[in-house]
Write a protein that holds these residues in place. Structure first.
Motif, PDB file in Angstrom:
ATOM      1  N   UNK A   1       0.818  -1.212   0.000  1.00  0.00           N
ATOM      2  CA  UNK A   1       0.000   0.000   0.000  1.00  0.00           C
ATOM      3  C   UNK A   1       0.853   1.264   0.000  1.00  0.00           C
ATOM      4  N   UNK A   2       0.262   2.333  -0.493  1.00  0.00           N
ATOM      5  CA  UNK A   2       0.960   3.618  -0.473  1.00  0.00           C
ATOM      6  C   UNK A   2       0.883   4.181   0.936  1.00  0.00           C
ATOM      7  N   UNK A   3       2.007   4.631   1.436  1.00  0.00           N
ATOM      8  CA  UNK A   3       2.075   5.164   2.795  1.00  0.00           C
ATOM      9  C   UNK A   3       1.446   6.547   2.857  1.00  0.00           C
ATOM     10  N   UNK A   4       0.600   6.717   3.851  1.00  0.00           N
ATOM     11  CA  UNK A   4      -0.007   8.016   4.098  1.00  0.00           C
ATOM     12  C   UNK A   4       0.992   8.865   4.859  1.00  0.00           C
ATOM     13  N   UNK A   5       1.078  10.132   4.556  1.00  0.00           N
ATOM     14  CA  UNK A   5       2.047  10.995   5.248  1.00  0.00           C
ATOM     15  C   UNK A   5       1.474  11.467   6.577  1.00  0.00           C
TER      16      UNK A   5
ATOM     17  N   UNK B   1       6.283   3.685  12.708  1.00  0.00           N
ATOM     18  CA  UNK B   1       6.048   5.026  12.179  1.00  0.00           C
ATOM     19  C   UNK B   1       4.594   5.171  11.736  1.00  0.00           C
ATOM     20  N   UNK B   2       4.075   4.165  11.027  1.00  0.00           N
ATOM     21  CA  UNK B   2       2.678   4.169  10.599  1.00  0.00           C
ATOM     22  C   UNK B   2       2.265   2.751  10.226  1.00  0.00           C
ATOM     23  N   UNK B   3       0.972   2.561  10.051  1.00  0.00           N
ATOM     24  CA  UNK B   3       0.428   1.255   9.696  1.00  0.00           C
ATOM     25  C   UNK B   3      -0.899   1.453   8.990  1.00  0.00           C
ATOM     26  N   UNK B   4      -1.307   0.428   8.277  1.00  0.00           N
ATOM     27  CA  UNK B   4      -2.593   0.452   7.593  1.00  0.00           C
ATOM     28  C   UNK B   4      -3.121  -0.959   7.563  1.00  0.00           C
ATOM     29  N   UNK B   5      -4.350  -1.167   8.052  1.00  0.00           N
ATOM     30  CA  UNK B   5      -4.895  -2.515   8.056  1.00  0.00           C
ATOM     31  C   UNK B   5      -5.985  -2.684   7.003  1.00  0.00           C
ATOM     32  N   UNK B   6      -6.141  -3.935   6.577  1.00  0.00           N
ATOM     33  CA  UNK B   6      -7.057  -4.257   5.477  1.00  0.00           C
ATOM     34  C   UNK B   6      -8.015  -5.355   5.888  1.00  0.00           C
TER      35      UNK B   6
ATOM     36  N   UNK C   1      -0.292  -3.563   7.072  1.00  0.00           N
ATOM     37  CA  UNK C   1       1.026  -3.205   6.549  1.00  0.00           C
ATOM     38  C   UNK C   1       1.642  -2.210   7.519  1.00  0.00           C
ATOM     39  N   UNK C   2       2.896  -2.463   7.924  1.00  0.00           N
ATOM     40  CA  UNK C   2       3.578  -1.663   8.941  1.00  0.00           C
ATOM     41  C   UNK C   2       4.825  -1.024   8.355  1.00  0.00           C
ATOM     42  N   UNK C   3       5.020   0.262   8.656  1.00  0.00           N
ATOM     43  CA  UNK C   3       6.249   0.970   8.333  1.00  0.00           C
ATOM     44  C   UNK C   3       6.932   1.308   9.651  1.00  0.00           C
TER      45      UNK C   3
ATOM     46  N   UNK D   1      10.132   3.007  12.022  1.00  0.00           N
ATOM     47  CA  UNK D   1      10.946   4.225  12.030  1.00  0.00           C
ATOM     48  C   UNK D   1      12.284   4.032  11.326  1.00  0.00           C
ATOM     49  N   UNK D   2      12.789   2.808  11.285  1.00  0.00           N
ATOM     50  CA  UNK D   2      14.093   2.541  10.669  1.00  0.00           C
ATOM     51  C   UNK D   2      14.008   2.373   9.150  1.00  0.00           C
ATOM     52  N   UNK D   3      12.812   2.572   8.567  1.00  0.00           N
ATOM     53  CA  UNK D   3      12.639   2.481   7.119  1.00  0.00           C
ATOM     54  C   UNK D   3      12.155   1.134   6.622  1.00  0.00           C
ATOM     55  N   UNK D   4      12.174   0.111   7.461  1.00  0.00           N
ATOM     56  CA  UNK D   4      11.689  -1.198   7.035  1.00  0.00           C
ATOM     57  C   UNK D   4      10.166  -1.206   7.009  1.00  0.00           C
ATOM     58  N   UNK D   5       9.615  -2.055   6.161  1.00  0.00           N
ATOM     59  CA  UNK D   5       8.163  -2.209   6.087  1.00  0.00           C
ATOM     60  C   UNK D   5       7.837  -3.668   5.764  1.00  0.00           C
ATOM     61  N   UNK D   6       6.650  -4.117   6.165  1.00  0.00           N
ATOM     62  CA  UNK D   6       6.284  -5.524   6.000  1.00  0.00           C
ATOM     63  C   UNK D   6       4.809  -5.716   6.305  1.00  0.00           C
ATOM     64  N   UNK D   7       4.293  -6.867   5.851  1.00  0.00           N
ATOM     65  CA  UNK D   7       2.942  -7.287   6.220  1.00  0.00           C
ATOM     66  C   UNK D   7       3.004  -7.928   7.604  1.00  0.00           C
ATOM     67  N   UNK D   8       1.997  -7.634   8.394  1.00  0.00           N
ATOM     68  CA  UNK D   8       1.935  -8.072   9.787  1.00  0.00           C
ATOM     69  C   UNK D   8       0.506  -8.490  10.096  1.00  0.00           C
TER      70      UNK D   8
END
Length: 132
Positions: free
Chosen positions: A61-65, A127-132, A85-87, A89-96
């Motif tokens: 997903x596109x990260x919301x600012x 830093x941020x997350x988005x669930x589906x 989907x989790x972003x 603070x260290x720049x890593x992102x992944x499905x969770x």
């Protein structure tokens, strides 16, 4: 080498936890066993703590600012048992796939690209997350 540096087994990452223990676990329980809940917690929730049976969505997903100092446990609680989907603070992102949310931490299943592995981190590392 630990491929997930956010959690360092044996370093007491989570306050009040034994070394190598994830949030919601009791001493002697292994991460692959899924989360454990305190006595009196609804037993239906206990049985839903296993890994998902299918991979997460194939898109990123596109990260919301949105900027925050730490993720609120009430906000991520709405993502329990959902592909998230989790972003970090260290720049890593992944499905969770979160199965436990505490005051300061979250735990559940992280997609490695091939399989789900049990994972936990402090909420202030997200830093941020988005669930589906």
């Amino acid at each position: 080498m630990n491929q997930f540096p956010e959690f360092q087994p044996g370093r007491g990452q989570f306050p009040g936890q034994f070394p190598g223990q994830f949030p919601g676990q009791f001493p002697g329980q292994f991460p692959g066993q899924g989360p454990s809940f305190p006595p009196g917690f609804p037993s239906g929730q206990q049985q839903q703590g296993g890994a998902p049976t299918s991979p997460p969505p194939s898109f990123v997903p596109q990260r919301q600012s949105v900027s925050a100092f730490a993720v609120d446990p009430g906000a991520i609680r709405g993502c329990l048992f959902r592909n998230t989907f989790v972003w970090l603070n260290n720049g890593r992102s992944f499905w969770f796939f979160p199965t436990f949310v505490g005051r300061n931490s979250v735990a559940g299943w992280r997609w490695t690209g091939r399989r789900w592995t049990y994972y936990g981190t402090d909420l202030n590392r997200i830093a941020s997350f988005q669930c589906f």
